[in-house]
Design a protein around this motif. Sequence first.
Motif, PDB file in Angstrom:
ATOM      1  N   ILE A   1       0.857  -1.196   0.000  1.00  0.00           N
ATOM      2  CA  ILE A   1       0.000   0.000   0.000  1.00  0.00           C
ATOM      3  C   ILE A   1       0.890   1.242   0.000  1.00  0.00           C
ATOM      4  N   GLU A   2       1.972   1.198   0.766  1.00  0.00           N
ATOM      5  CA  GLU A   2       2.857   2.361   0.870  1.00  0.00           C
ATOM      6  C   GLU A   2       3.505   2.687  -0.479  1.00  0.00           C
ATOM      7  N   GLU A   3       3.885   1.673  -1.210  1.00  0.00           N
ATOM      8  CA  GLU A   3       4.495   1.877  -2.523  1.00  0.00           C
ATOM      9  C   GLU A   3       3.496   2.579  -3.450  1.00  0.00           C
ATOM     10  N   ALA A   4       2.231   2.163  -3.389  1.00  0.00           N
ATOM     11  CA  ALA A   4       1.197   2.785  -4.218  1.00  0.00           C
ATOM     12  C   ALA A   4       1.002   4.237  -3.804  1.00  0.00           C
ATOM     13  N   GLU A   5       0.983   4.452  -2.492  1.00  0.00           N
ATOM     14  CA  GLU A   5       0.802   5.798  -1.950  1.00  0.00           C
ATOM     15  C   GLU A   5       1.928   6.723  -2.417  1.00  0.00           C
ATOM     16  N   GLU A   6       3.149   6.220  -2.401  1.00  0.00           N
ATOM     17  CA  GLU A   6       4.291   7.038  -2.817  1.00  0.00           C
ATOM     18  C   GLU A   6       4.191   7.396  -4.291  1.00  0.00           C
ATOM     19  N   GLU A   7       3.729   6.449  -5.089  1.00  0.00           N
ATOM     20  CA  GLU A   7       3.614   6.730  -6.523  1.00  0.00           C
ATOM     21  C   GLU A   7       2.575   7.818  -6.766  1.00  0.00           C
ATOM     22  N   ILE A   8       1.456   7.740  -6.064  1.00  0.00           N
ATOM     23  CA  ILE A   8       0.406   8.756  -6.243  1.00  0.00           C
ATOM     24  C   ILE A   8       0.919  10.115  -5.772  1.00  0.00           C
ATOM     25  N   CYS A   9       1.586  10.091  -4.615  1.00  0.00           N
ATOM     26  CA  CYS A   9       2.114  11.327  -4.020  1.00  0.00           C
ATOM     27  C   CYS A   9       3.095  12.018  -4.959  1.00  0.00           C
ATOM     28  N   ARG A  10       3.965  11.223  -5.594  1.00  0.00           N
ATOM     29  CA  ARG A  10       4.935  11.792  -6.539  1.00  0.00           C
ATOM     30  C   ARG A  10       4.212  12.464  -7.707  1.00  0.00           C
ATOM     31  N   GLY A  11       3.142  11.850  -8.155  1.00  0.00           N
ATOM     32  CA  GLY A  11       2.412  12.411  -9.294  1.00  0.00           C
ATOM     33  C   GLY A  11       1.732  13.736  -8.956  1.00  0.00           C
ATOM     34  N   TRP A  12       1.331  13.907  -7.694  1.00  0.00           N
ATOM     35  CA  TRP A  12       0.573  15.097  -7.295  1.00  0.00           C
ATOM     36  C   TRP A  12       1.393  16.115  -6.514  1.00  0.00           C
ATOM     37  N   ASN A  13       2.512  15.637  -5.985  1.00  0.00           N
ATOM     38  CA  ASN A  13       3.298  16.473  -5.070  1.00  0.00           C
ATOM     39  C   ASN A  13       2.431  16.954  -3.894  1.00  0.00           C
ATOM     40  N   GLU A  14       1.541  16.066  -3.474  1.00  0.00           N
ATOM     41  CA  GLU A  14       0.650  16.342  -2.350  1.00  0.00           C
ATOM     42  C   GLU A  14       0.518  15.067  -1.516  1.00  0.00           C
ATOM     43  N   LYS A  15       0.265  15.252  -0.216  1.00  0.00           N
ATOM     44  CA  LYS A  15       0.029  14.087   0.636  1.00  0.00           C
ATOM     45  C   LYS A  15      -1.255  13.385   0.177  1.00  0.00           C
ATOM     46  N   VAL A  16      -1.216  12.052   0.233  1.00  0.00           N
ATOM     47  CA  VAL A  16      -2.369  11.260  -0.188  1.00  0.00           C
ATOM     48  C   VAL A  16      -3.304  11.062   1.002  1.00  0.00           C
TER      49      VAL A  16
ATOM     50  N   GLN B   1      -6.975  -4.569  10.792  1.00  0.00           N
ATOM     51  CA  GLN B   1      -7.196  -3.478  11.741  1.00  0.00           C
ATOM     52  C   GLN B   1      -6.082  -2.443  11.604  1.00  0.00           C
ATOM     53  N   ALA B   2      -4.857  -2.906  11.436  1.00  0.00           N
ATOM     54  CA  ALA B   2      -3.709  -1.996  11.333  1.00  0.00           C
ATOM     55  C   ALA B   2      -3.838  -1.087  10.123  1.00  0.00           C
ATOM     56  N   VAL B   3      -4.270  -1.629   9.008  1.00  0.00           N
ATOM     57  CA  VAL B   3      -4.442  -0.811   7.800  1.00  0.00           C
ATOM     58  C   VAL B   3      -5.554   0.213   8.007  1.00  0.00           C
ATOM     59  N   LYS B   4      -6.627  -0.210   8.637  1.00  0.00           N
ATOM     60  CA  LYS B   4      -7.737   0.725   8.881  1.00  0.00           C
ATOM     61  C   LYS B   4      -7.281   1.853   9.814  1.00  0.00           C
TER      62      LYS B   4
END
Lengths: 190, 190
Positions: free
Chosen positions: B93-108, B150-153
Amino acid sequence: METGANLYIGLVHYPVYDKRREIVATAVTNFDLHDMARCARTYGLGGFFVITPLESQVKLVERIVHHWVEGGGFSYNPTRGEPLSLIRVSRTIEEAEEEICRGWNEKVVKVATGASPSPKSIGYAALGRLIEEERRPFFLLFGTGWGLTQAVKESADHILAPIEGKGYNHLSVRSAVAIILDRLLGNRMS
Amino acid sequence: METGANLYIGLVHYPVYDKRREIVATAVTNFDLHDMARCARTYGLGGFFVITPLESQVKLVERIVHHWVEGGGFSYNPTRGEPLSLIRVSRTIEEAEEEICRGWNEKVVKVATGASPSPKSIGYAALGRLIEEERRPFFLLFGTGWGLTQAVKESADHILAPIEGKGYNHLSVRSAVAIILDRLLGNRMS
């Protein structure tokens, strides 16, 4: 009358179009049965008709339902059997219609769905109101393959407006069933 | 900004629970890829991440996408390739989050979904407004198997209220994705 109990869905495997707009019979898919039965149960529908004229397909549906409702599947995951018990198999749309009509002693209102707009289409708010207010059964027809035939649409009492997309509307029939049931019966602003 | 373009969906195959509430990795399903990609395309999403740490599964996804976007599947049915090109595969999930963040230059903003209610859940109207008003990416996470851990939530910024059913809420993840996207972005009550 419980909300949704007068609404039925019909998954039509014949007659439907193939990609060359020829009239064909499509094969029943395991995923369709499970996904749509679970939607039907979630929204409290009266039933889920699988429409196919092919004996082999009728037997396939019966085997799948039996497995999850009474067979080995029930031990593995008992939550799957309950919705599948909503499934009825009919050889034709008319046969399904007659079965619903007998149960209600009322004429069935048939509503065709599809991806193409139609000048005589009914919107979701309007159809939702009819379903809620009228004590008669409504039968929502979904086509597999490339959709319901023109003849089936013309024989319906209503054609439901298509789900609008961003220049693309090739949702799977499973997704369309889920979205349409939620638009008609779901508590969407929660 | 086009409506929906800041919304991403993530289909999580690990970590998720199995029916004994043990943490497992589930297998990618062909139907999930097609159905959810078609939903993502219909609603104009920014992308659809398939999250799996298993190399064999990563390769399976890449093979399926290649087949429909460039291979034999494209001749058979070109409408399937376009939505599949929205798919990205990530190991976590973190890898996906980083990719999205890089594309937007904004926190996901991460939003977990599931069948259980939570005291800190956000409703559909409220989340829909946030997505529309904020120029940052939103990442909706869907769990396969018996759902997100639970941890992911707890690591998510929001937990989306579950879809309410008539004493039954075992919708397939495919149906849940379709319904939730329509509630957040669909042209309602047309």
